[in-house]
Enzyme design. Structure first.
Site, short mmCIF file in Angstrom:
data_model
loop_
_atom_site.label_atom_id
_atom_site.label_comp_id
_atom_site.label_asym_id
_atom_site.label_seq_id
_atom_site.Cartn_x
_atom_site.Cartn_y
_atom_site.Cartn_z
N GLU A 36 -85.57 4.80 -24.24
CA GLU A 36 -85.26 4.95 -22.83
C GLU A 36 -86.59 5.07 -22.28
OE1 GLU A 36 -82.48 3.61 -21.65
OE2 GLU A 36 -81.31 4.97 -22.83
N HIS A 37 -86.66 4.37 -21.08
CA HIS A 37 -87.81 4.50 -20.04
C HIS A 37 -89.07 3.97 -20.91
CE1 HIS A 37 -85.80 5.92 -16.53
NE2 HIS A 37 -85.23 6.46 -17.28
N THR A 38 -89.13 3.14 -21.74
CA THR A 38 -90.21 2.82 -22.56
C THR A 38 -90.32 1.06 -22.14
OG1 THR A 38 -88.64 2.39 -24.36
CG2 THR A 38 -90.03 3.99 -24.53
N ASP A 39 -89.34 0.57 -21.58
CA ASP A 39 -89.60 -0.87 -21.26
C ASP A 39 -90.63 -1.21 -20.23
OD1 ASP A 39 -87.94 -0.33 -19.21
OD2 ASP A 39 -86.55 -2.03 -19.53
N GLY A 116 -71.76 0.55 -11.86
CA GLY A 116 -72.20 1.73 -11.58
C GLY A 116 -72.30 2.81 -12.90
N ALA A 117 -72.02 2.34 -13.87
CA ALA A 117 -71.97 3.43 -14.94
C ALA A 117 -73.26 3.42 -15.73
CB ALA A 117 -70.76 3.30 -15.67
N SER A 121 -73.67 -3.81 -15.62
CA SER A 121 -72.95 -4.92 -15.25
C SER A 121 -73.79 -5.91 -14.15
CB SER A 121 -71.77 -4.23 -14.19
OG SER A 121 -72.46 -3.33 -13.17
N ASP A 166 -82.51 -4.94 -20.20
CA ASP A 166 -80.85 -5.19 -19.83
C ASP A 166 -80.62 -6.64 -20.00
OD1 ASP A 166 -80.92 -2.53 -19.50
OD2 ASP A 166 -80.95 -2.59 -17.09
N TYR A 218 -86.08 6.80 -10.51
CA TYR A 218 -86.38 5.72 -11.53
C TYR A 218 -87.85 5.12 -11.15
CZ TYR A 218 -86.34 1.47 -14.34
OH TYR A 218 -86.79 0.64 -15.13
C1 GLA Z 1 -82.46 1.03 -16.36
C2 GLA Z 1 -83.39 -0.14 -16.37
C3 GLA Z 1 -83.85 -0.86 -17.48
C4 GLA Z 1 -84.66 0.46 -18.27
C5 GLA Z 1 -83.65 1.72 -18.43
C6 GLA Z 1 -84.28 3.21 -18.75
O1 GLA Z 1 -81.47 0.67 -17.06
O2 GLA Z 1 -82.69 -1.45 -15.87
O3 GLA Z 1 -84.95 -1.49 -17.31
O4 GLA Z 1 -85.60 0.91 -17.67
O5 GLA Z 1 -83.18 1.96 -17.05
O6 GLA Z 1 -84.71 2.88 -20.13
#
Ligand code: GLA
Length: 372
Positions: A36-39, A116-117, A121, A166, A218
Protein backbone atom coordinates in the site's frame (compact mmCIF):
# COMPACT_ATOMS: atom_id res chain seq x y z
CA UNK A 1 -30.49 -6.08 -9.85
CA UNK A 2 -31.23 -8.89 -12.27
CA UNK A 3 -28.43 -10.52 -14.24
CA UNK A 4 -24.75 -9.83 -14.61
CA UNK A 5 -23.40 -6.33 -15.13
CA UNK A 6 -22.85 -7.24 -18.80
CA UNK A 7 -26.49 -8.33 -19.26
CA UNK A 8 -27.73 -5.21 -17.52
CA UNK A 9 -25.55 -2.94 -19.66
CA UNK A 10 -26.78 -4.66 -22.83
CA UNK A 11 -30.45 -4.34 -21.74
CA UNK A 12 -29.89 -0.70 -20.80
CA UNK A 13 -28.41 -0.04 -24.25
CA UNK A 14 -31.45 -1.60 -25.96
CA UNK A 15 -33.86 0.36 -23.78
CA UNK A 16 -32.07 3.69 -24.11
CA UNK A 17 -30.87 3.61 -27.73
CA UNK A 18 -33.26 1.08 -29.36
CA UNK A 19 -30.36 -0.68 -31.07
CA UNK A 20 -27.89 -3.57 -30.71
CA UNK A 21 -24.58 -2.57 -29.06
CA UNK A 22 -21.51 -3.09 -31.26
CA UNK A 23 -19.42 -4.11 -28.25
CA UNK A 24 -19.99 -5.13 -24.61
CA UNK A 25 -17.04 -5.18 -22.21
CA UNK A 26 -16.67 -5.31 -18.45
CA UNK A 27 -13.93 -4.78 -15.88
CA UNK A 28 -13.69 -5.65 -12.18
CA UNK A 29 -12.94 -3.71 -9.02
CA UNK A 30 -9.93 -4.86 -7.02
CA UNK A 31 -8.64 -5.39 -3.54
CA UNK A 32 -5.02 -4.87 -2.80
CA UNK A 33 -3.70 -7.86 -0.87
CA UNK A 34 -0.47 -6.14 0.12
CA UNK A 35 1.73 -3.23 -1.01
CA UNK A 36 0.00 0.00 0.00
CA UNK A 37 1.21 3.47 -0.98
CA UNK A 38 4.15 1.84 -2.76
CA UNK A 39 2.93 2.19 -6.37
CA UNK A 40 3.64 5.91 -6.67
CA UNK A 41 7.04 5.28 -5.06
CA UNK A 42 8.06 2.98 -7.91
CA UNK A 43 7.62 -0.07 -5.67
CA UNK A 44 5.75 -3.36 -5.57
CA UNK A 45 2.03 -4.10 -5.10
CA UNK A 46 -0.04 -7.28 -5.20
CA UNK A 47 -3.78 -6.83 -5.81
CA UNK A 48 -6.39 -9.27 -7.10
CA UNK A 49 -9.61 -8.57 -9.00
CA UNK A 50 -12.93 -9.06 -7.18
CA UNK A 51 -16.13 -10.53 -8.56
CA UNK A 52 -17.88 -7.17 -8.84
CA UNK A 53 -17.79 -5.51 -12.24
CA UNK A 54 -18.69 -2.45 -14.27
CA UNK A 55 -19.94 -3.20 -17.79
CA UNK A 56 -20.40 -0.99 -20.81
CA UNK A 57 -22.39 -1.64 -23.98
CA UNK A 58 -21.45 0.77 -26.74
CA UNK A 59 -21.65 1.63 -30.40
CA UNK A 60 -21.29 4.54 -32.81
CA UNK A 61 -23.85 7.22 -31.94
CA UNK A 62 -24.74 10.75 -30.98
CA UNK A 63 -22.35 11.37 -28.05
CA UNK A 64 -24.54 9.99 -25.30
CA UNK A 65 -23.48 8.25 -22.05
CA UNK A 66 -26.24 6.54 -20.05
CA UNK A 67 -25.92 5.02 -16.57
CA UNK A 68 -28.47 2.35 -15.66
CA UNK A 69 -27.47 2.75 -11.99
CA UNK A 70 -27.92 6.54 -11.83
CA UNK A 71 -30.66 6.55 -14.50
CA UNK A 72 -29.20 9.58 -16.19
CA UNK A 73 -27.75 10.49 -19.59
CA UNK A 74 -25.06 13.04 -20.33
CA UNK A 75 -22.88 13.89 -23.30
CA UNK A 76 -19.17 13.14 -23.06
CA UNK A 77 -17.26 16.35 -22.36
CA UNK A 78 -13.78 17.64 -23.18
CA UNK A 79 -13.26 19.01 -19.65
CA UNK A 80 -13.97 17.66 -16.16
CA UNK A 81 -17.53 18.08 -14.80
CA UNK A 82 -17.33 16.31 -11.42
CA UNK A 83 -19.86 13.69 -12.62
CA UNK A 84 -19.38 9.94 -13.20
CA UNK A 85 -19.14 10.69 -16.93
CA UNK A 86 -15.64 12.15 -16.32
CA UNK A 87 -14.31 8.57 -16.37
CA UNK A 88 -15.54 7.60 -19.86
CA UNK A 89 -14.99 11.19 -21.11
CA UNK A 90 -11.41 10.94 -19.79
CA UNK A 91 -10.83 7.77 -21.81
CA UNK A 92 -12.15 9.37 -25.02
CA UNK A 93 -9.97 12.40 -24.29
CA UNK A 94 -6.85 10.30 -23.61
CA UNK A 95 -7.31 8.27 -26.82
CA UNK A 96 -7.68 11.44 -28.89
CA UNK A 97 -4.70 13.04 -27.08
CA UNK A 98 -2.62 10.08 -28.29
CA UNK A 99 -3.64 10.74 -31.86
CA UNK A 100 -6.32 8.06 -32.30
CA UNK A 101 -9.33 8.97 -34.39
CA UNK A 102 -12.31 8.34 -32.12
CA UNK A 103 -15.84 8.84 -33.45
CA UNK A 104 -18.76 9.95 -31.27
CA UNK A 105 -20.26 7.03 -29.37
CA UNK A 106 -23.33 6.09 -27.40
CA UNK A 107 -22.84 3.90 -24.36
CA UNK A 108 -24.81 2.34 -21.51
CA UNK A 109 -23.12 1.49 -18.20
CA UNK A 110 -24.19 -0.85 -15.39
CA UNK A 111 -22.22 -2.18 -12.48
CA UNK A 112 -22.11 -3.58 -8.97
CA UNK A 113 -18.69 -2.47 -7.69
CA UNK A 114 -19.41 -0.65 -4.41
CA UNK A 115 -18.67 3.05 -5.00
CA UNK A 116 -16.48 5.19 -2.78
CA UNK A 117 -15.37 2.17 -0.75
CA UNK A 118 -11.79 1.90 -2.02
CA UNK A 119 -12.57 -1.04 -4.30
CA UNK A 120 -11.65 0.92 -7.45
CA UNK A 121 -15.02 1.35 -9.08
CA UNK A 122 -13.46 4.27 -10.97
CA UNK A 123 -10.67 2.12 -12.42
CA UNK A 124 -13.34 -0.45 -13.39
CA UNK A 125 -15.36 2.07 -15.41
CA UNK A 126 -12.19 3.41 -17.05
CA UNK A 127 -10.90 -0.09 -17.89
CA UNK A 128 -14.25 -1.28 -19.27
CA UNK A 129 -14.56 1.84 -21.45
CA UNK A 130 -10.97 1.65 -22.71
CA UNK A 131 -11.22 -2.05 -23.53
CA UNK A 132 -14.57 -1.65 -25.32
CA UNK A 133 -13.32 1.30 -27.40
CA UNK A 134 -10.05 -0.43 -28.27
CA UNK A 135 -12.10 -3.42 -29.45
CA UNK A 136 -14.70 -1.37 -31.34
CA UNK A 137 -12.03 0.67 -33.14
CA UNK A 138 -9.64 -2.30 -33.58
CA UNK A 139 -6.80 -0.25 -32.08
CA UNK A 140 -4.71 -3.31 -31.27
CA UNK A 141 -3.43 -1.77 -28.02
CA UNK A 142 -1.97 -4.20 -25.46
CA UNK A 143 -3.56 -4.20 -22.02
CA UNK A 144 -0.55 -2.56 -20.37
CA UNK A 145 -0.98 0.35 -22.78
CA UNK A 146 -4.69 0.54 -21.99
CA UNK A 147 -3.89 0.65 -18.25
CA UNK A 148 -1.48 3.54 -18.79
CA UNK A 149 -4.11 5.31 -20.86
CA UNK A 150 -6.64 4.86 -18.02
CA UNK A 151 -4.13 6.24 -15.52
CA UNK A 152 -3.53 9.24 -17.79
CA UNK A 153 -7.30 9.85 -17.89
CA UNK A 154 -7.50 9.58 -14.08
CA UNK A 155 -4.47 11.84 -13.44
CA UNK A 156 -4.91 14.50 -16.10
CA UNK A 157 -8.68 14.53 -16.84
CA UNK A 158 -10.39 13.41 -13.61
CA UNK A 159 -7.64 15.13 -11.61
CA UNK A 160 -6.71 12.34 -9.13
CA UNK A 161 -2.98 11.66 -8.94
CA UNK A 162 -3.31 7.92 -8.38
CA UNK A 163 -0.61 5.36 -9.12
CA UNK A 164 -0.87 2.56 -11.67
CA UNK A 165 -2.10 -0.24 -9.39
CA UNK A 166 -5.87 -0.02 -9.83
CA UNK A 167 -5.92 0.18 -13.62
CA UNK A 168 -3.32 -2.58 -13.95
CA UNK A 169 -5.30 -4.81 -11.61
CA UNK A 170 -8.58 -4.26 -13.43
CA UNK A 171 -7.09 -4.96 -16.87
CA UNK A 172 -4.46 -7.63 -16.16
CA UNK A 173 -5.74 -9.79 -13.29
CA UNK A 174 -7.01 -13.30 -13.91
CA UNK A 175 -9.31 -15.59 -11.92
CA UNK A 176 -7.54 -17.62 -9.23
CA UNK A 177 -4.48 -15.39 -9.18
CA UNK A 178 -2.99 -12.30 -7.58
CA UNK A 179 -0.98 -9.88 -9.71
CA UNK A 180 2.51 -8.92 -8.55
CA UNK A 181 3.27 -5.56 -10.16
CA UNK A 182 6.62 -3.85 -10.28
CA UNK A 183 5.41 -0.26 -10.55
CA UNK A 184 8.72 1.01 -11.89
CA UNK A 185 9.41 -1.43 -14.71
CA UNK A 186 5.62 -1.93 -15.07
CA UNK A 187 6.12 -5.67 -15.41
CA UNK A 188 3.42 -7.83 -13.87
CA UNK A 189 3.31 -11.53 -12.94
CA UNK A 190 0.34 -13.67 -12.02
CA UNK A 191 0.80 -15.52 -8.71
CA UNK A 192 -1.59 -18.46 -8.17
CA UNK A 193 -4.14 -17.76 -5.44
CA UNK A 194 -6.49 -20.71 -5.18
CA UNK A 195 -8.26 -19.74 -1.98
CA UNK A 196 -10.97 -22.40 -2.22
CA UNK A 197 -8.37 -25.18 -2.43
CA UNK A 198 -6.63 -23.72 0.65
CA UNK A 199 -9.97 -23.60 2.53
CA UNK A 200 -9.79 -19.81 2.79
CA UNK A 201 -11.79 -16.77 1.80
CA UNK A 202 -11.27 -13.01 1.64
CA UNK A 203 -13.69 -11.06 3.78
CA UNK A 204 -13.80 -7.35 3.06
CA UNK A 205 -15.35 -4.90 5.51
CA UNK A 206 -16.37 -1.49 4.17
CA UNK A 207 -16.28 0.82 7.18
CA UNK A 208 -18.74 3.14 5.39
CA UNK A 209 -16.85 6.19 6.59
CA UNK A 210 -16.77 9.38 4.59
CA UNK A 211 -13.42 9.40 2.82
CA UNK A 212 -13.33 13.19 2.73
CA UNK A 213 -9.67 13.29 3.71
CA UNK A 214 -8.75 10.75 1.09
CA UNK A 215 -7.84 13.18 -1.69
CA UNK A 216 -5.92 15.71 0.39
CA UNK A 217 -4.33 13.11 2.69
CA UNK A 218 -3.32 11.01 -0.31
CA UNK A 219 -1.64 13.91 -2.09
CA UNK A 220 0.13 14.97 1.13
CA UNK A 221 1.51 11.46 1.61
CA UNK A 222 2.79 11.49 -1.96
CA UNK A 223 4.51 14.83 -1.41
CA UNK A 224 6.16 13.70 1.83
CA UNK A 225 7.49 10.59 0.07
CA UNK A 226 8.85 12.73 -2.77
CA UNK A 227 10.53 15.05 -0.25
CA UNK A 228 12.09 12.09 1.56
CA UNK A 229 13.42 10.70 -1.73
CA UNK A 230 14.85 14.11 -2.58
CA UNK A 231 16.61 14.30 0.81
CA UNK A 232 18.11 10.88 0.23
CA UNK A 233 19.18 11.76 -3.30
CA UNK A 234 17.26 8.85 -4.86
CA UNK A 235 14.84 8.94 -7.78
CA UNK A 236 12.09 7.34 -5.66
CA UNK A 237 11.79 5.58 -2.30
CA UNK A 238 12.02 2.29 -4.21
CA UNK A 239 15.77 2.92 -4.21
CA UNK A 240 16.04 3.68 -0.47
CA UNK A 241 17.24 1.19 2.16
CA UNK A 242 16.65 0.87 5.89
CA UNK A 243 20.17 2.26 6.63
CA UNK A 244 19.23 5.45 4.75
CA UNK A 245 16.56 6.22 7.34
CA UNK A 246 19.28 7.60 9.64
CA UNK A 247 19.37 10.67 7.40
CA UNK A 248 15.65 11.39 7.89
CA UNK A 249 13.57 12.80 10.73
CA UNK A 250 9.94 12.97 11.81
CA UNK A 251 7.24 12.42 9.21
CA UNK A 252 9.66 11.82 6.36
CA UNK A 253 11.37 9.10 8.39
CA UNK A 254 8.10 7.35 9.26
CA UNK A 255 6.60 7.55 5.76
CA UNK A 256 9.84 6.32 4.16
CA UNK A 257 10.14 3.48 6.69
CA UNK A 258 6.66 2.30 5.73
CA UNK A 259 7.49 2.33 2.01
CA UNK A 260 10.83 0.54 2.42
CA UNK A 261 9.45 -2.18 4.72
CA UNK A 262 6.23 -2.56 2.69
CA UNK A 263 8.16 -3.20 -0.53
CA UNK A 264 10.06 -5.97 1.23
CA UNK A 265 6.78 -7.39 2.59
CA UNK A 266 5.25 -7.58 -0.88
CA UNK A 267 8.16 -9.62 -2.22
CA UNK A 268 8.06 -11.88 0.84
CA UNK A 269 4.29 -12.25 0.45
CA UNK A 270 4.65 -13.31 -3.20
CA UNK A 271 7.23 -15.87 -2.11
CA UNK A 272 4.86 -17.14 0.61
CA UNK A 273 2.00 -17.50 -1.89
CA UNK A 274 4.21 -19.36 -4.37
CA UNK A 275 5.02 -21.81 -1.57
CA UNK A 276 1.38 -22.07 -0.45
CA UNK A 277 2.36 -20.65 2.97
CA UNK A 278 -0.79 -18.72 3.85
CA UNK A 279 0.20 -18.37 7.51
CA UNK A 280 3.34 -16.46 6.50
CA UNK A 281 1.28 -14.45 4.01
CA UNK A 282 -1.23 -13.54 6.72
CA UNK A 283 1.48 -12.46 9.16
CA UNK A 284 2.78 -10.06 6.50
CA UNK A 285 -0.74 -8.62 6.12
CA UNK A 286 -0.90 -7.86 9.86
CA UNK A 287 2.59 -6.29 9.71
CA UNK A 288 1.49 -4.18 6.73
CA UNK A 289 -1.50 -2.90 8.69
CA UNK A 290 0.63 -1.95 11.70
CA UNK A 291 3.01 -0.04 9.44
CA UNK A 292 0.15 1.78 7.68
CA UNK A 293 -1.33 2.67 11.06
CA UNK A 294 1.83 3.70 12.92
CA UNK A 295 4.22 4.93 10.24
CA UNK A 296 2.05 5.97 7.31
CA UNK A 297 -0.87 7.19 9.48
CA UNK A 298 -3.68 6.33 7.06
CA UNK A 299 -5.73 4.01 9.28
CA UNK A 300 -8.86 4.92 11.25
CA UNK A 301 -10.38 3.57 14.48
CA UNK A 302 -12.92 1.59 12.38
CA UNK A 303 -10.23 -0.01 10.18
CA UNK A 304 -8.18 -0.85 13.29
CA UNK A 305 -11.28 -2.33 14.95
CA UNK A 306 -11.96 -4.57 11.93
CA UNK A 307 -8.38 -5.86 11.92
CA UNK A 308 -8.49 -6.45 15.67
CA UNK A 309 -11.80 -8.37 15.45
CA UNK A 310 -10.46 -10.38 12.51
CA UNK A 311 -7.43 -11.41 14.57
CA UNK A 312 -9.69 -12.40 17.47
CA UNK A 313 -11.81 -14.50 15.09
CA UNK A 314 -8.71 -16.42 14.00
CA UNK A 315 -7.92 -14.72 10.68
CA UNK A 316 -4.50 -15.59 9.26
CA UNK A 317 -4.09 -11.95 8.33
CA UNK A 318 -5.96 -8.66 7.98
CA UNK A 319 -5.16 -5.11 6.93
CA UNK A 320 -6.64 -1.96 5.57
CA UNK A 321 -6.74 -2.05 1.78
CA UNK A 322 -6.61 0.85 -0.67
CA UNK A 323 -5.61 4.38 0.25
CA UNK A 324 -6.98 4.24 3.82
CA UNK A 325 -8.62 7.25 5.56
CA UNK A 326 -11.75 5.08 5.80
CA UNK A 327 -12.86 2.66 3.11
CA UNK A 328 -12.17 -1.07 3.39
CA UNK A 329 -10.15 -3.61 5.32
CA UNK A 330 -9.59 -7.19 4.17
CA UNK A 331 -9.17 -10.37 6.20
CA UNK A 332 -7.83 -13.75 5.02
CA UNK A 333 -9.54 -16.54 6.92
CA UNK A 334 -11.46 -19.83 6.86
CA UNK A 335 -15.16 -19.53 5.95
CA UNK A 336 -16.20 -20.57 9.50
CA UNK A 337 -13.97 -17.87 11.00
CA UNK A 338 -15.51 -15.42 8.51
CA UNK A 339 -18.98 -16.36 9.79
CA UNK A 340 -17.80 -15.83 13.38
CA UNK A 341 -16.26 -12.46 12.50
CA UNK A 342 -19.39 -11.26 10.69
CA UNK A 343 -21.51 -12.24 13.72
CA UNK A 344 -19.39 -10.19 16.15
CA UNK A 345 -19.00 -7.04 14.04
CA UNK A 346 -22.30 -5.25 14.84
CA UNK A 347 -21.91 -5.39 18.64
CA UNK A 348 -18.14 -4.77 18.58
CA UNK A 349 -18.60 -1.69 16.39
CA UNK A 350 -21.65 -0.44 18.31
CA UNK A 351 -19.59 -0.63 21.53
CA UNK A 352 -17.11 1.78 19.89
CA UNK A 353 -19.89 4.06 18.63
CA UNK A 354 -19.16 3.04 15.02
CA UNK A 355 -21.58 1.86 12.31
CA UNK A 356 -21.20 -1.83 11.53
CA UNK A 357 -19.20 -2.44 8.33
CA UNK A 358 -20.83 -3.76 5.17
CA UNK A 359 -19.13 -7.05 4.38
CA UNK A 360 -18.32 -8.78 1.09
CA UNK A 361 -16.81 -12.20 0.48
CA UNK A 362 -14.49 -12.24 -2.49
CA UNK A 363 -12.38 -14.71 -4.39
CA UNK A 364 -9.66 -13.75 -6.86
CA UNK A 365 -11.80 -13.03 -9.93
CA UNK A 366 -11.30 -12.46 -13.65
CA UNK A 367 -9.94 -9.22 -15.09
CA UNK A 368 -11.46 -7.06 -17.82
CA UNK A 369 -13.02 -8.90 -20.78
CA UNK A 370 -14.88 -8.29 -24.00
CA UNK A 371 -18.19 -10.13 -23.83
CA UNK A 372 -19.18 -9.44 -27.43
C1 GLA B 1 -5.36 4.36 -4.18
C2 GLA B 1 -4.63 4.70 -5.49
C3 GLA B 1 -3.59 3.62 -5.81
C4 GLA B 1 -2.65 3.39 -4.62
C5 GLA B 1 -3.47 3.19 -3.33
C6 GLA B 1 -2.60 3.10 -2.10
O1 GLA B 1 -6.09 3.19 -4.33
O2 GLA B 1 -5.57 4.79 -6.53
O3 GLA B 1 -2.85 4.01 -6.96
O4 GLA B 1 -1.74 4.44 -4.48
O5 GLA B 1 -4.42 4.22 -3.13
O6 GLA B 1 -1.82 1.96 -2.13
Amino acid sequence: MLGTAEERARRAYHARFHAEPECVASAPGRINLIGEHTDYNGGHVMPCAVDRRVAVALGHGQNSLYSADFEETHAATTARTGRWTDYPSGILWALRARGHTVPDIQAAFAGDVPRGAGLSSSAAIEAATALALAHLLALGLPRQELALLCQQAENAFVGVKSGIMDQYASLLCEAGAALLIDCRSLSAQLIPLDLAAAGLTLLVGDTRQERTLAATGYNQRRQTCERAALHLGVASLRDAHLEDLRALRGEELRRARHVITENARVLAAAQALRGGDFAAFGALMYASHASLRDDFAVSTPALDAFVQRARAAGALGARLTGAGFGGCAVALLAPTAADALVATLPSAFAARGLPSPTVYRFCAAAGARVAQ
